[in-house]
Motif scaffolding. Structure first.
Motif, short mmCIF file in Angstrom:
data_model
loop_
_atom_site.label_atom_id
_atom_site.label_comp_id
_atom_site.label_asym_id
_atom_site.label_seq_id
_atom_site.Cartn_x
_atom_site.Cartn_y
_atom_site.Cartn_z
N GLU A 92 12.58 -2.51 3.96
CA GLU A 92 11.86 -3.15 5.07
C GLU A 92 11.18 -2.11 5.95
N GLY A 98 8.04 -0.64 4.15
CA GLY A 98 6.96 -1.62 4.17
C GLY A 98 6.32 -1.76 5.54
N GLU A 99 7.15 -1.73 6.57
CA GLU A 99 6.63 -1.83 7.93
C GLU A 99 5.77 -0.63 8.30
N ARG A 146 2.42 -0.72 6.36
CA ARG A 146 1.50 -1.73 6.90
C ARG A 146 0.88 -1.28 8.21
N SER A 156 -4.18 2.83 5.98
CA SER A 156 -4.00 1.81 4.94
C SER A 156 -4.50 0.44 5.36
N ALA A 207 -4.90 -2.51 2.69
CA ALA A 207 -3.91 -3.57 2.87
C ALA A 207 -4.51 -4.96 2.71
N TYR A 259 -1.19 -6.51 -2.32
CA TYR A 259 -0.89 -5.19 -1.75
C TYR A 259 0.59 -5.07 -1.37
N ASP A 260 1.12 -6.10 -0.71
CA ASP A 260 2.52 -6.06 -0.29
C ASP A 260 3.46 -5.98 -1.49
N ALA A 261 3.12 -6.69 -2.57
CA ALA A 261 3.97 -6.65 -3.76
C ALA A 261 3.97 -5.26 -4.39
N VAL A 279 3.36 -2.37 -2.84
CA VAL A 279 4.11 -1.47 -1.96
C VAL A 279 5.60 -1.68 -2.11
N GLY A 280 6.03 -2.94 -2.17
CA GLY A 280 7.45 -3.23 -2.33
C GLY A 280 8.00 -2.71 -3.64
N THR A 326 8.12 1.15 -3.60
CA THR A 326 9.22 1.58 -2.73
C THR A 326 10.56 1.37 -3.41
#
Length: 206
Positions: free
Chosen positions: A98, A101-102, A105, A110, A114, A119-121, A123-124, A127
């Motif tokens: 978390e 990701g924070e 973002r 980025s 973003a 994009y979030d998937a 990065v997750g 990570t």
């Protein structure tokens, strides 16, 4: 009294002598401080004891430092530091995912990327993979051996420097470089008043 001393071993006599010296040092220091507060000069005997105390400290501090470093080196070799870090990462796995990701973002560089779909998937997943590989590496005995060797070699270098009095020839440290503008918002040194790169802070000139 003489008979009692004759019954003591050499080691006991050495410890007894050291104890007497320590008591004399403490008493001499207290008397000197009290006399200075009253504006009086310490007697010759007290000054002599203080001088002998400083000589004694200069004589024993180096062997004691080396002996302590030897003990520290032995203790370090018994530890499993990378495994402890690995266990801490596993324990705080969700919080770290978390946190990364924070921070990604909120990173200014980025913001454009973003907006891309998924994009979030990405990065997750990156990570998660990086953290898993890092945990496995830190849990490997070879990494533990690497860190132990690194700490041991550093301690050996410190002991050599103490033994050869290299620490007495170290030049004064240069002030730190200023924090770049792009990293100033995340640097604790830049936020602190008087830190490098801030008004009143020191900036190196090379």
């Amino acid at each position: 009294m003489i008979d009692w001393l004759r019954q003591r071993s050499v080691l006991e006599l050495v410890f007894l002598t050291l104890a007497v010296l320590v008591v004399l040092m403490v008493v001499s220091g207290l008397l000197t401080r009290s006399l200075y507060r009253r504006g009086r000069r310490a007697p010759f005997v007290i000054r002599r004891i203080n001088k002998l105390t400083q000589t004694f400290v200069d004589l024993v501090k180096r062997p004691i430092t080396i002996a302590v470093l030897d003990e520290v080196a032995d203790v370090i070799q018994t530890g499993h530091y990378t495994k402890n870090i690995s266990a801490a990462l596993v324990e705080n796995h969700d919080e770290l995912i978390e946190l990364v990701g924070e921070k990604v973002r909120n990173d200014p560089s980025s913001r454009v990327v973003a907006r891309l779909p998924g994009y979030d998937a990405v990065v997750g997943q990156v990570t998660e993979t990086t953290l898993r590989v890092l945990i496995e590496m830190l849990g490997d005995p070879r990494m533990d051996e690497l860190v132990s060797d690194l700490l041991r070699n550093n301690l050996q270098q410190i002991k050599l420097a103490v033994r050869e009095r290299q620490n007495e020839r170290v030049p004064s440290h240069e002030p730190p470089d200023p924090v770049p503008e792009s990293l100033r918002h995340v640097s604790p040194m830049a936020r602190r008043p008087g830190g490098p790169g801030t008004p009143g802070g020191r900036v190196s000139r090379r």
